[in-house]
Structures are given as structure tokens and as C-alpha cells.
Write a protein that holds these residues in place. Structure first.
Motif, PDB file in Angstrom:
ATOM      1  N   SER B 314      68.844  40.469 -32.334  1.00  0.00           N
ATOM      2  CA  SER B 314      68.332  39.330 -31.567  1.00  0.00           C
ATOM      3  C   SER B 314      68.746  39.385 -30.101  1.00  0.00           C
ATOM      4  O   SER B 314      68.157  38.714 -29.267  1.00  0.00           O
ATOM      5  CB  SER B 314      68.818  38.011 -32.188  1.00  0.00           C
ATOM      6  N   SER B 315      69.765  40.192 -29.790  1.00  0.00           N
ATOM      7  CA  SER B 315      70.244  40.198 -28.402  1.00  0.00           C
ATOM      8  C   SER B 315      69.863  41.450 -27.642  1.00  0.00           C
ATOM      9  O   SER B 315      70.062  41.538 -26.442  1.00  0.00           O
ATOM     10  CB  SER B 315      71.774  40.052 -28.385  1.00  0.00           C
ATOM     11  N   ASP B 316      69.325  42.422 -28.331  1.00  0.00           N
ATOM     12  CA  ASP B 316      69.009  43.703 -27.690  1.00  0.00           C
ATOM     13  C   ASP B 316      67.497  43.850 -27.578  1.00  0.00           C
ATOM     14  O   ASP B 316      66.770  43.553 -28.521  1.00  0.00           O
ATOM     15  CB  ASP B 316      69.610  44.834 -28.544  1.00  0.00           C
ATOM     16  N   SER B 317      67.057  44.343 -26.446  1.00  0.00           N
ATOM     17  CA  SER B 317      65.604  44.473 -26.264  1.00  0.00           C
ATOM     18  C   SER B 317      65.071  45.749 -26.905  1.00  0.00           C
ATOM     19  O   SER B 317      63.874  45.886 -27.112  1.00  0.00           O
ATOM     20  CB  SER B 317      65.270  44.476 -24.763  1.00  0.00           C
ATOM     21  N   THR B 320      65.924  46.546 -32.178  1.00  0.00           N
ATOM     22  CA  THR B 320      65.493  45.391 -32.959  1.00  0.00           C
ATOM     23  C   THR B 320      65.046  45.859 -34.331  1.00  0.00           C
ATOM     24  O   THR B 320      64.471  46.945 -34.481  1.00  0.00           O
ATOM     25  CB  THR B 320      64.313  44.668 -32.276  1.00  0.00           C
TER      26      THR B 320
END
Lengths: 446, 398
Positions: B314-317, B320
Motif C-alpha cells: 500500500s505504500s510502494d508505487s 504492489t
């Protein structure tokens, strides 16, 4: 954006810094403070757009309250700064893992500068009240804004500002040295510790746990020392004097001495504004213990809002009291056992910083001192895997702990060959930086 | 700035000059070594291209010498060696075809032999694959079958959770390595001795499996941190054999000098930020073809890319789980249920949302040591017996 703003990013080294320095140098000397203030505020705004107003408000309030010799104003200024810091830390603690509020980057550092400014003005250490622009410059100068050092006003401005070729050359050399320490050493050591972490601390062998402790200790040292050198070098290039923040702490003869050599500016802050005003060692045993207790609890809180940091601080306090009142009494000053404390116990205390949760501290300690069980699914040969790739870095890290090694380079820093060697190593660090994702400085979290 | 005659501003002069020089060298390069790299002008100086090229094995001194016509080595030859040569692929496929031409009894083995046309076509370099023209999947399942895609549990064709990505129907070869031919092997439980002739290839996750999975005395492991399928055959990997001997070798050498009955492949997490799913799929497909050339009779297991934790996803682009699922769906279609299987360990270690359980990972991407035994247990219970001929089996449920 971090590439452009963090000192170890290529964007900062080859984009932001050259542009800023050109602007700074072409500006007439009397207006350079304005360039520094504007550049620094833009720098901070790019990194913390939501909190730049907090910084500006703190600057204005402290500048307005600044009054030489006025106790009430100094007290009000200090209370405001402490309240802001305490409030922010409390909010960060309450939101915890949700992460809805994070401590603004640099808050602990610039507020401490503001506190020292108010105290020094009141106590007369600052001989003449500076103008608003110079005051603001002192508070927000970007080389010290995010991670210190927490320089005193007089240390920076007492001798006047003079840009010379020699100072600029030395400053650049310091900056490059700091960059090398951060990128080639600290980040590589971080990679080793990341591999150890990945295993799960309950599953590492005891030798690997000790390697990890030493690895992390060196990582923390070179990360912060590297940053401090870069910050000092930047300021020297701008005409300010050199600010020493580390003095070979691992060469210390005791834990007490270690913390006189480690993060020197923070140590001086607590000594001058907390320990001595509380009476220090002048009020007998009980007074000394109380003063040290307050200093170390505040030190723990300054570093973080979790219980782990208080445990760390309490542990160090106990060790310092042990050295001060027991070891010295039994073996005299400079006893060899105190030197062992530095080599064996300091790395153990740094483990607290490495752990995300208090339970992990216990788990790691159980692997360092495996008296309570063999661990879970431990691969006994795990420590050997560190050396093929990490051995050189660990060896280099240990070597540089010896003061004579860096002393050699300092002594011969004007030698052209030494400079060319430094340049070659610097380009190797640039190559590594280009090919790895940016690793933020560890002390950025405080 | 006041001038001090005693101080030579060596670094003040050399640093910007050397930066300028490197940029000029990159700009003026005629050998094309730096062409394929792009830099962000805001944060990356132009000479950063040279840094990227150095990472990929280019020697800038040789490259510069080459610009002046000075030969310090076979630049083209080295580049050809680094990239998998078409000519070499052709020769190997012809050799493989010739050595198995007489074997008519086992249809599955015959089905594995890629035709010259198929293999040369499939060994082509990856080109720009932005055209997502869907192709129809045809597993050649009889009309009365109720299961067009069989569960991995039974046949290792594809996990029903991971059918081909939306809008993209998998390639269905009618012949060659990936072609289902109506004959399937089922997956079942084996003991550790099954892995005596197994090779497990992969990235840093396989490093963990090697040390903590409990199979280190059974299987051969070949792994490298940050390994990608794009450089699977160029990188030197660490390996460990069942006798505990460790070393480094290229995968080509490992495959060339040893014979394996089973080859596992766990790779894909490092590629999430590189290329698109189509390019990843094609590279993975080519990798299996190459492995098949060297190991014509091995059972190949495509081990689905392990997910990351919810916090990371949820925090990494880039990292995922939705992208991991998409990539897994793509590579799962390469399975033929006969000698190429798709395994998915993720349900054993993920929560109901498909996120790797956070208590099983410290860095949100790799398993800790303790849960690795689950992985090896999964492998032991999802294995195809090569001694059992593939049978004409059809799954009757999903």
C-alpha cells in the motif's frame, strides 16, 4: 525530490549545490544572509511543505523574543520551543503506527538551536544581538537544518564570515569525504544489516548477532559522521568556521568519554543548558546522579518517543554511573575495563536504535547472549555468508575507527596526490549512489 | 573570494572539470554503449548514463578507446556474449532436436521438442511489446470437460485465482515446449529424495530457502540478489549443491554441466519496476525455452512470485501485490500440465486480501527464517512424479 535535497543524492551534489553556491558567491557579502535564508526555506519547503510554516513561525517568534540579558524573554522563548518540541513528539507518539502525523524533519535540531540562542543571549555568550536576517540565517541554514550539528551562534559567527580559497578547498574536501563515508561505507553496512534483519532476529546465530551489532554501530557512526562532515564542509565553503561533531568516539577510554566525542554539539547542549544549571557534580553524589538522570532521560526522549529510547538512555546512565562511582573507585581513572565497555557494550546499546519494536530488542539480546535457548530455525553457518561481500566493508569500517588512519589523511590533506585519490574514491561513491536507491540519513528520523 | 597564493584549489577545479569531462565522453560516445539509458535532467547529471552502463558491465575506458579506433577488446563480441546470441540458440535447438528425434514412445517428450521454426521465433530478442493483441487460449480440453483451467493443486496448470490477465488471453501453442497435448501429470506428495536432482533458481528469496528450508542437503540452489529474468543467463550466481559445496557460476554453466530432473524458478519481484507485464512474460517464456534446451527432460516448475506485505504494497508505487498478481497470471499460462507446472505458494503465507502476513517478514518482501519450512513443505506436497507417464486426464471440477 529527495534526490535533490538529501546531501547524498546526486541531484543535491550536481544540481542544487552548484546553483546555490553560484548564487551565494555572486551575491555581495552583505546580502548573502538573505540568499541563505531564502534558499534554506525553499529547501525545507520542498522537503516538508506542510511544516515550513512551523519553521517560519518559530524563527519569527524566537527572533522577536530575542533580547540580551532579559530573563523573562529568554524563559518564554525556551518554554515555547520546548512546548512545541514536546507537543510534536507527543502527537507522533500518539499516532504511532498509523503514521497520520510524523515529526517534522529537523524539528529537534532547529528548536535546540533556538533554545541555545535564547539562553546564550540571556547569559551574555552572544555579545551583540544580531539582526533579524542573521538570526533567521542561523536558525534555518540548510547545511544544519535537517540533522544539525547544533552549533552555537558564537561558534558560527564569532570569528566573522570569510570565504577564502583555502577554506573552500578544505570545505569541499570535507564534503567529499563525508559523501564517501555515507555512500560507500554507511550504506554498504546498512545493506549487511538489512540482510541480517531479513532472517528474523529469532533465527540468527550468536556470531551473526554480534556481527550485526558491530555492523549497525559502524553504520550509525559513518552515516552521522558522514553527514556532519558534509554539513561542516558546506558551511566552510560559505565562509563559516569548521564545526566538529565527532572526535573518534570509538577511541574513547570509557563510555563517559565516548559521549563526549559522539554528537559533540548535542552533548555540549545538554551539558551547558541542563547538567550545569542543575548543579552538575557540585551537589554531591545525589545531586550528580539526579543531574545525570535528567540529562539522560531528556537525551532518550530527544532521540525518540518510544519506550526503547528510554531503555537505551537508562542503560547508558547505569553504565556511566557504574564507571564513575564503582570502576573508578576500584581501578582508578582510565581503567582498561572502561575501554572494554566502549568496544563491547556500546554496540549492544545501539541495537535499541536498530529495532522497530521493544519485543525485537529482547529477541536480539537473546541471540547476543544465548543463555535462554538456541533460537528458531537457526542456520549455524549464517555468519560466514557475510564475509564474501561484506568482509571488505566491515574491515574498512573497523580500520577507519582508528584515529591515526583518518589522521593521516587530515595531516596530508594538502598533498595533491591525496586529493586526487580522494577524487577517484568520490567518483566511485557517485557511481554507487547513481545505481542504488537513495538511503536517507539515519538521524533524519530524530 | 580572497586569494591565498599558498593553496592550490585542486579539488575546486578538478571536481567540476571531471564532471564536465565525463558528460562530454558520454555525449560524444559513438559506440552506443550509453544510448539505452535515460536520466532525469532535474536529479541526474548526464554522466549518470555512464554509471548505469558500468553497472551493466560496460568498461568506459574500453568504450572510449573504441571511439578513437583503439581496440582494447572485442566490444561487439563481448556484447554478443552478454546478450543471448540467436545463432547460438539455433545451434542448440538443432542439437536438441537431433538427439531426441528417435524417441517416439513418450509423446510428452516429443511434445517438448520445439521445432526449429518455433524455437528460433521464440528466441528472438524482446522487441517493443506495447501491442496487447489478445490471443485465444486453447487447452485442447475435450468438450465434455467441466474445467477449462485446472487447479494447480491437481495439475499445476494454473491456479484458478490467477487466470490470464484481463484483456489478455494466453498464447496457446499447438506444438512445442508450451503446447498442452491432452496428457497431464498430477501433483502429489513426495519425500525429500525427490529433490536430489532438482535445481532451484532464483533471486534473494531463494537464498533464504536454501539456508532455512531444510532442503539444503537435497537440492541444488542457484541464486543471486536482485536477479531478474532479463539477466538470468548473464549474471554469475551463487550456487550450493547437496554436498554443501558453494561457488559462483553462470546459470548457463550450471545447466550445461549438470543434468537435472526438476528445475524450479522463483523470480519476478525485482522486475516489478522494469518493463511491463508483456515484456516480463516474454522474457520468462524465453528463459524457460532456454532452460528446456539445456535440460530437455526436466520437469520445470514456475514458482509464482511471492507477494509482499500489505504495508509494503500500500505504500510502494512499484512493489504492489496487484502487479504481482498480474505478473503471476501471465506466467501461469506458460504451464502445460505435463512437464511445465505453475505452483503458487502464496495462499500458504498470505492473508485473505492476498498480502504476505506481516509477522512472517521483517522487510515486507522476504520471508523470515522460521516460515521457510512451510515453503519446502508446500514443494514436497506439490510435485509431479517424472516416473509416472503423463496420462490423458481431465479435471472435473474447479
Amino acid at each position: 525530490m529527495q534526490e535533490l535535497l538529501l546531501f547524498s543524492g546526486l541531484g543535491f551534489v550536481f544540481r542544487f549545490l552548484p546553483v546555490f553556491m553560484i548564487l551565494y558567491l555572486v551575491t555581495p557579502a552583505k546580502h548573502r544572509s538573505l540568499v541563505m535564508v531564502c534558499g534554506s526555506l525553499l529547501y525545507y519547503a520542498a522537503l516538508e511543505p506542510h511544516f515550513v510554516c512551523v519553521l517560519m513561525a518559530a524563527v519569527i517568534v524566537n527572533a522577536l523574543l530575542a533580547q540580551p540579558g532579559s530573563k523573562s524573554r529568554a524563559l518564554l522563548g525556551i518554554v515555547c520551543n520546548v512546548a512545541l518540541l514536546a507537543g510534536a513528539k507527543y502527537l507522533a507518539f500518539r499516532t504511532g503506527d498509523e503514521g497520520s502525523f510524523h515529526l517534522p524533519v529537523g524539528l529537534s535540531f532547529y528548536l535546540f538551536k533556538m533554545i541555545s540562542f535564547q539562553a546564550d543571549l540571556y547569559q551574555g555568550r552572544i555579545r551583540q544581538k544580531p539582526g533579524f536576517l542573521q538570526t533567521a540565517e542561523y536558525f534555518v541554514m540548510f547545511p544544519q537544518l535537517l540533522q544539525g550539528p547544533i552549533s552555537r551562534y558564537e561558534d558560527l559567527y564569532g570569528e566573522g564570515r570569510a570565504i577564502t580559497v583555502e577554506k573552500a578547498e578544505d570545505g569541499l574536501m570535507l564534503f567529499m569525504s563525508g559523501f564517501i563515508l555515507k555512500v560507500l561505507l554507511a550504506d554498504s553496512l546498512a545493506g549487511i544489516f538489512a540482510q541480517i534483519s531479513r532472517i528474523g532476529y529469532e533465527s540468527i546465530s550468536t556470531p551473526l548477532a554480534w556481527i550485526g551489532a558491530y555492523d549497525y554501530s559502524m553504520q550509525l557512526y559513518y552515516d552521522f559522521w558522514g553527514y556532519s562532515l558534509m554539513a561542516a564542509g558546506l558551511l566552510m565553503m560559505m565562509g563559516f568556521p569548521f564545526v566538529r561533531n565527532f572526535d573518534h568516539p570509538y577511541a574513547a577510554g570509557s563510555i563517559t568519554e565516548f559521549y563526549r566525542r559522539w554528537h559533540i554539539t548535542l552533548g555540549h547542549f545538554f551539558r551547558d543548558y541542563v547538567y550545569i544549571p542543575l548543579g552538575g557534580s557540585r551537589n554531591g553524589l545525589a545531586g550528580t546522579v539526579l543531574s545525570l538522570f535528567v540529562v539522560w532521560m531528556l537525551t532518550g526522549l530527544w532521540h525518540g518517543q518510544g519506550i526503547g529510547y528510554l531503555i537505551w538512555a537508562a542503560l547508558l546512565l547505569c553504565l556511566i554511573l557504574w564507571e564513575k562511582f564503582v570502576v573508578t573507585a576500584l581501578f582508578g581513572r582510565g581503567a582498561w575495563i572502561c575501554r572494554l565497555h566502549v568496544w563491547l557494550l556500546i554496540p549492544v546499546t545501539w541495537i535499541v536504535f536498530a529495532m522497530e519494536k521493544p519485543s525485537m530488542i529482547i529477541t536480539y539480546m537473546a541471540r547476543l547472549f544465548p543463555f535462554f535457548g538456541p533460537g528458531i530455525n537457526v542456520y549455524e553457518g549464517d555468519w560466514q555468508k557475510v564475509f564474501p561481500e561484506g568482509g571488505f566493508v566491515l574491515a574498512a569500517g573497523l580500520l577507519l575507527l582508528i584515529p591515526q588512519v583518518s589522521g593521516f589523511f587530515t595531516k596530508h590533506r594538502k598533498n595533491v596526490l591525496v586529493k586526487i585519490l580522494l577524487l577517484c574514491i568520490f567518483w566511485a561513491a557517485v557511481c554507487k549512489s547513481a545505481n542504488s536507491s537513495l538511503n536517507p540519513f539515519l538521524y533524519l528520523q530524530f | 573570494m580572497k586569494k591565498n597564493n599558498k593553496v592550490k584549489p585542486v579539488l575546486l577545479c578538478l571536481l567540476p572539470l571531471s564532471a564536465l569531462l565525463l558528460s562530454v565522453v558520454v555525449l560524444a560516445d559513438t559506440g552506443g554503449a550509453y544510448e539505452g539509458y535515460t536520466t532525469d535532467p532535474l536529479t541526474q547529471p548526464y554522466f549518470t548514463k555512464m554509471m548505469f552502463a558500468i553497472r551493466d558491465g560496460v568498461n568506459p575506458v574500453e568504450e572510449l578507446a573504441g571511439n578513437f579506433g583503439i581496440s582494447m577488446g572485442d566490444r561487439e563480441g563481448e556484447r554478443a556474449e552478454v546478450l543471448f546470441a540467436k545463432e547460438d540458440a539455433l545451434v542448440r535447438s538443432e542439437e536438441a532436436a537431433a538427439s531426441n528425434a528417435g524417441d517416439e514412445e513418450d509423446k510428452s517428450e516429443a511434445g517438448e521438442q520445439a521445432t526449429e521454426t518455433d524455437e528460433t521465433a521464440e528466441a528472438e530478442e524482446i522487441t517493443d511489446l506495447t501491442d496487447p493483441t489478445p490471443q485465444v487460449l486453447d487447452l485442447n480440453i475435450p468438450a465434455d470437460s467441466t474445467c477449462p483451467v485446472c487447479p494447480a493443486k491437481d495439475y499445476g496448470l494454473a491456479n484458478p485465482l490467477y487466470t490470464a490477465p484481463e484483456g489478455w488471453e494466453a498464447v496457446a501453442d499447438t506444438s512445442g515446449t508450451f503446447a498442452p497435448n491432452g496428457y497431464y501429470r498430477s501433483l502429489g506428495t513426495v519425500d525429500e529424495s525427490y529433490f536430489a536432482d532438482a535445481l532451484y533458481i532464483g533471486d534473494s528469496r531463494v537464498d533464504g530457502l536454501c539456508d532455512y528450508g531444510g532442503l539444503e542437503n537435497e537440492a541444488t540452489f542457484a541464486f543471486k540478489n536482485s536477479l531478474t529474468v532479463y539477466r538470468l543467463f548473464e549474471e554469475r550466481m551463487k550456487y550450493r549443491n547437496p554436498q554443501g559445496i558453494r561457488g559462483e557460476a553462470s546459470l548457463v554453466d550450471i545447466l550445461h554441466f549438470a543434468s537435472f530432473g526438476k528445475v524450479y524458478l522463483q523470480i519476478g519481484i525485482n522486475e516489478l519496476g522494469v518493463g511491463n507485464t508483456r515484456q516480463f512474460y516474454e522474457a520468462y517464456r524465453n528463459a524457460i525455452l532456454t532452460i528446456r534446451r539445456y535440460q530437455p527432460t526436466a520437469i520445470i516448475y514456475i514458482d509464482g512470485i511471492m507477494h509482499v506485505t500489505g504495508a509494503r504494497s500500500s505504500s510502494d508505487s512499484v512493489f504492489t501485490n496487484s502487479l504481482v498478481v498480474e505478473r503471476n497470471r501471465a506466467i501461469s499460462t506458460l504451464a502445460n500440465g505435463r512437464d511445465i507446472f505453475y505452483l503458487d505458494f502464496n495462499p500458504q503465507v498470505c492473508d485473505e486480501n492476498g498480502n504476505l502476513l506481516s509477522e512472517l517478514s521483517i522487510d515486507h518482501a522476504h520471508l523470515k527464517a522460521s516460515p521457510h519450512k512451510r515453503w519446502s513443505e508446500f514443494l514436497l506436497t506439490h510435485a509431479a512424479d517424472p516416473n509416472t507417464p503423463a496420462a490423458a486426464l481431465y479435471c472435473t471440477d474447479r
